[in-house]
Design an enzyme around this catalytic site. Structure first.
Site, PDB file in Angstrom:
ATOM      1  N   HIS A 130     104.966  29.514   1.823  1.00 41.74           N
ATOM      2  CA  HIS A 130     104.815  27.965   1.886  1.00 41.74           C
ATOM      3  C   HIS A 130     103.620  27.377   1.449  1.00 41.74           C
ATOM      4  CE1 HIS A 130     108.903  28.065   2.956  1.00 41.74           C
ATOM      5  NE2 HIS A 130     108.759  28.987   4.010  1.00 41.74           N
ATOM      6  N   CYS A 144      74.589  21.219  28.181  1.00 41.04           N
ATOM      7  CA  CYS A 144      73.365  21.183  28.541  1.00 41.04           C
ATOM      8  C   CYS A 144      73.328  21.757  30.012  1.00 41.04           C
ATOM      9  CB  CYS A 144      73.223  19.557  29.133  1.00 41.04           C
ATOM     10  SG  CYS A 144      73.391  18.673  27.510  1.00 41.04           S
ATOM     11  N   LYS A 187      78.880  27.126  25.341  1.00 39.67           N
ATOM     12  CA  LYS A 187      79.965  27.820  26.166  1.00 39.67           C
ATOM     13  C   LYS A 187      80.911  26.787  26.817  1.00 39.67           C
ATOM     14  CE  LYS A 187      82.013  31.201  28.510  1.00 39.67           C
ATOM     15  NZ  LYS A 187      82.973  31.991  27.397  1.00 39.67           N
ATOM     16  N   GLU A 223      84.140  32.309  14.903  1.00 40.23           N
ATOM     17  CA  GLU A 223      83.007  31.750  15.651  1.00 40.23           C
ATOM     18  C   GLU A 223      81.757  32.614  15.554  1.00 40.23           C
ATOM     19  OE1 GLU A 223      84.086  30.943  19.971  1.00 40.23           O
ATOM     20  OE2 GLU A 223      85.512  32.537  19.801  1.00 40.23           O
ATOM     21  N   LYS A 257      87.912  34.182  16.836  1.00 40.21           N
ATOM     22  CA  LYS A 257      86.970  35.182  17.280  1.00 40.21           C
ATOM     23  C   LYS A 257      86.075  35.507  16.092  1.00 40.21           C
ATOM     24  CE  LYS A 257      86.761  34.907  20.758  1.00 40.21           C
ATOM     25  NZ  LYS A 257      87.730  33.883  21.479  1.00 40.21           N
ATOM     26  N   ARG A 292      75.111  28.581  28.055  1.00 39.46           N
ATOM     27  CA  ARG A 292      75.800  27.483  28.083  1.00 39.46           C
ATOM     28  C   ARG A 292      75.588  26.954  26.627  1.00 39.46           C
ATOM     29  NH1 ARG A 292      76.925  24.932  33.190  1.00 39.46           N
ATOM     30  NH2 ARG A 292      77.137  22.765  32.360  1.00 39.46           N
ATOM     31  N   GLU A 339      93.990  33.897  17.863  1.00 38.56           N
ATOM     32  CA  GLU A 339      92.761  34.205  18.603  1.00 38.56           C
ATOM     33  C   GLU A 339      92.089  35.010  17.969  1.00 38.56           C
ATOM     34  OE1 GLU A 339      91.429  33.022  20.879  1.00 38.56           O
ATOM     35  OE2 GLU A 339      90.220  34.649  21.870  1.00 38.56           O
ATOM     36  N   TRP A 387      71.946  20.168  25.072  1.00 42.34           N
ATOM     37  CA  TRP A 387      72.951  20.201  23.725  1.00 42.34           C
ATOM     38  C   TRP A 387      73.290  18.968  23.033  1.00 42.34           C
ATOM     39  CZ3 TRP A 387      78.562  20.165  23.022  1.00 42.34           C
ATOM     40  CH2 TRP A 387      78.962  20.912  21.774  1.00 42.34           C
ATOM     41  N   ASN A 394      73.386  15.209  32.278  1.00 40.07           N
ATOM     42  CA  ASN A 394      74.370  16.030  31.575  1.00 40.07           C
ATOM     43  C   ASN A 394      75.632  15.043  31.259  1.00 40.07           C
ATOM     44  OD1 ASN A 394      73.118  18.253  31.408  1.00 40.07           O
ATOM     45  ND2 ASN A 394      74.377  19.431  32.857  1.00 40.07           N
ATOM     46  N   GLY A 395      76.304  14.830  30.389  1.00 40.73           N
ATOM     47  CA  GLY A 395      77.374  13.869  30.080  1.00 40.73           C
ATOM     48  C   GLY A 395      77.043  12.978  29.054  1.00 40.73           C
TER      49      GLY A 395
HETATM   50  C1  F6R Z   1      86.225  30.450  21.844  1.00 42.13           C
HETATM   51  C2  F6R Z   1      85.883  29.767  23.142  1.00 42.13           C
HETATM   52  C3  F6R Z   1      86.425  28.157  23.224  1.00 42.13           C
HETATM   53  C4  F6R Z   1      87.032  27.895  24.740  1.00 42.13           C
HETATM   54  C5  F6R Z   1      87.113  26.336  24.749  1.00 42.13           C
HETATM   55  C6  F6R Z   1      87.473  26.144  26.145  1.00 42.13           C
HETATM   56  O1  F6R Z   1      85.811  31.831  22.040  1.00 42.13           O
HETATM   57  O2  F6R Z   1      85.399  30.308  24.168  1.00 42.13           O
HETATM   58  O3  F6R Z   1      87.355  28.036  22.250  1.00 42.13           O
HETATM   59  O4  F6R Z   1      87.970  28.623  24.964  1.00 42.13           O
HETATM   60  O5  F6R Z   1      85.836  25.734  24.545  1.00 42.13           O
HETATM   61  O6  F6R Z   1      86.982  26.456  27.073  1.00 42.13           O
HETATM   62  P1  F6R Z   1      87.298  26.524  28.732  1.00 42.13           P
HETATM   63  O7  F6R Z   1      88.409  27.690  28.536  1.00 42.13           O
HETATM   64  O8  F6R Z   1      86.186  26.644  29.479  1.00 42.13           O
HETATM   65  O9  F6R Z   1      87.925  25.239  28.841  1.00 42.13           O
END
Ligand code: F6R
Length: 609
Positions: free
Chosen positions: A505, A2, A604, A489, A486, A27, A482, A74, A100-101
């Site tokens: 396994h 949000c 985000k 997502e 990527k 966001r 990682e 959100w 927010n929250g």
């Molecule tokens: C993936 C991504 C998320 C963040 C996760 C933690 O590309 O961006 O997996 O890494 O939500 O976010 P932060 O680092 O802001 O705590």
């Protein structure tokens, strides 16, 4: 996640509210709304979907007035819909709220309010706040807000508008960010700085429990007890352009290409003038302090967790201190053994991730020393931790994290070297060797970005596959995780990373003809073993794209394609090998026509549990 905006001043509120919300689109959100006081009533307009739907709805009939609030939602409680979108109002329409929250005790409050005759319009937790205002208001707006805050439990950034006191906006926060932008005859409120940066660089960053009464030419801040708080003005020194795409098609691509600079900015202020040692002015640790630490926890989520895996390897390898790593949402509920001899390191790009913040608080509560590694100055996590190291990656807008990851690796590497210097766990020659390698990394990241054509080709060739596997051992496995994150997502391809030695396994059963396998093979002590695993998947007719260092002329004999990265110390190579994986994910998403910067269902910054 949000976003919140607010405006009070000499100009029309609605244009700023829409502009501010557009700067917070990164966001992630599913609906948007604004509320403006028009001189007699508060007009609320909201719409599910993109901000453009809200704009279309009010085009030609923009709410008129110089005080207003806005929100991008959100969904948490209640699905995305017009009714569940914020702002929310009480029965009379006199009180309008954005939030927010999460209000944790909203169900019992809702029951109580319904019993008193309040009629609810939405399924949200937030709406109880508006009705509570109506219930407790006794002619004093501020007193009513304070009373409501005494009744609600949970986390919030809350902004209140009242038809009865339209010369002020009241806002407050607990565990969610809130910023006040100081203008000339006008003031702004936002959950994040990009929303206000085009209007002012002078801000107050609210702390938990602070309560601000914002008028057009004054901002009055008090603490929970109602005592005045003298706020220091925080001057934002970001370039407004830094928050825009700067010629790239997507923020993610721009941010991938910003990595050489981000890495350089993160490294250089922490190298001594002669380049022979690490300076961590943020820490000033000494032998006594480090000897008191018997165990380190690294706690994070998502990409930051993946960076933490590499960090664990670095600290154990270089500084020889035992490290446990945890996903924040697991850590906080698993009753970990924490005491005063524990150091908890939390990694978070945004500094706002709810689970990471909770893990940090829990560690502190149990007496641990705490260190935050974050990218956002003044974020909740930065303020909560005993000590902070900032990754100077600049604002990261794309939902998929890229430059935050590489700078987190750099900080973990430098921290480990710094610790090893104090603890004397590495020879001076080894430290010099690693520092020399580190200085070359920014230029080497640039090199990895020079030839993207083969990666585009692979993305076109394999971008429509349903499954992709990533394998590697040791640090290569951590980077594989990682790479897979990527890809899944942003392209929605099912992607999984496996420790190459674990294939037999179970996972080998999934390797059939034509399945793409991305194999990382950069770690010398397990190189031969990784080659054997590559042969295992080749024997099942997988298509293998190998990732290797420049000088490796062996791997290409066993795989279908090879992507090479510049040669460096094998400890630092994850900073380079991740780059083609980021690009592969990006171009696969483009091939599939995905919305790269705003992947479905993702936000985000995850500021709710
Ligand atoms: C993936 C991504 C998320 C963040 C996760 C933690 O590309 O961006 O997996 O890494 O939500 O976010 P932060 O680092 O802001 O705590």
């Amino acid at each position: 996640m949000c976003g919140i905006v607010g405006y009070i001043g000499k100009n029309q509120a609605a244009p700023f509210l829409l502009e501010g919300l557009s700067k917070l689109e990164y966001r992630g959100y599913d609906s948007a709304g604004i509320a403006v006081y028009d001189g007699s009533h508060i007009r609320v307009e909201k719409s599910v979907g993109r901000l453009a739907s809200l704009r279309d709805k009010i085009e030609g009939d923009m709410p008129q007035g110089a005080v207003g609030i806005g929100h991008t939602r959100w969904a948490t409680h209640g699905r995305p819909s017009d009714r569940n979108a914020h702002p929310h109002t009480d029965c009379s329409g006199d009180f309008v709220i954005v939030h927010n929250g999460i209000i944790e005790n909203y169900l019992s409050l809702k029951e109580e309010l319904i019993a008193k005759g309040h009629e609810f319009q939405s399924e949200t937790d937030t709406e109880v706040v508006a009705h509570l205002m109506e219930e407790v208001y006794n002619g004093d707006f501020e007193a009513a807000v304070r009373e409501v805050l005494g009744r609600i439990e949970g986390s919030y950034a809350l902004v209140f508008l009242s038809r009865k006191d339209p010369d002020r906006i009241i806002c407050t926060k607990q565990d969610n960010p809130l910023v006040i932008g100081l203008g000339d005859g006008e003031n702004f409120i936002a959950s994040d700085i990009p929303a206000i940066i085009a209007r002012t660089r002078r801000t107050y960053i609210l702390n938990d429990g602070e309560f601000a009464v914002v008028k057009k030419d004054s901002v009055w801040v008090t603490n929970r007890e109602g005592e005045p708080v003298t706020k220091k003005v925080f001057e934002v020194n970001w370039n407004a352009e830094a928050a825009e795409k700067g010629g790239y098609e997507h923020f993610m691509l721009k941010e991938i290409h910003e990595q050489p600079k981000a890495v350089r900015d993160t490294v250089s202020p922490r190298l001594s003038k002669d380049g022979k040692s690490i300076i961590m002015n943020e820490l000033n640790w000494n032998r006594e302090f480090l000897d008191s630490i018997k165990k380190i926890f690294i706690v994070a989520c998502g990409t930051a967790y993946n960076a933490g895996l590499v960090g664990k390897y670095y600290i154990e390898k270089l500084a020889r201190v035992p490290v446990e790593i945890d996903i924040a949402s697991e850590f906080r509920y698993r009753d970990p053994i924490i005491d005063e001899d524990t150091l908890t390191i939390v990694l978070s790009q945004s500094g706002e991730t709810s689970d990471t913040l909770a893990a940090l608080k829990e560690s502190k509560r149990q007496g641990a020393k705490t260190l935050a590694i974050t990218n956002v100055v003044g974020s909740s996590i930065a303020r909560e931790a005993d000590q902070v190291i900032y990754t100077w990656a600049g604002p990261e807008i794309a939902v998929a994290s890229t430059k935050a990851y590489t700078t987190q690796l750099i900080i973990m590497f430098m921290l480990s070297l710094y610790m090893s210097g104090i603890r004397g766990t590495q020879s001076q020659e080894r430290i010099s060797e690693l520092l020399e390698a580190l200085k070359k990394v920014p230029a080497q990241v640039s090199e990895t970005l020079e030839d993207v054509e083969p990666i585009k080709t692979f993305a076109k060739q394999y971008g429509f596959n349903e499954d992709v596997f990533y394998i590697g051992r040791s640090l290569d496995y951590d980077v594989s995780l990682e790479g897979a994150l990527k890809l899944k997502e942003i392209s929605y391809i099912h992607a999984e990373a496996y420790a190459a030695g674990e294939l037999k396994h179970g996972t080998l059963a999934l390797i059939i003809e034509g399945v793409p396998v991305i194999a990382l093979a950069t770690q010398k002590n397990v190189y031969e073993k990784t080659l054997s695993n590559i042969k295992e998947v080749k024997a099942r007719d997988a298509v293998v794209i190998g990732i290797a260092a420049e000088g490796d002329n062996e791997l290409e004999k066993y795989v279908d394609h090879v992507i090479k990265v510049p040669e460096t110390d094998e400890l630092l190579i994850p900073v380079l090998t991740v780059v083609p994986l980021q690009l592969l994910a990006y171009y696969a998403a483009i091939t599939r026509g995905c919305d790269v910067d705003k992947p479905r269902n993702l936000a985000k910054s995850v500021t709710v549990e």
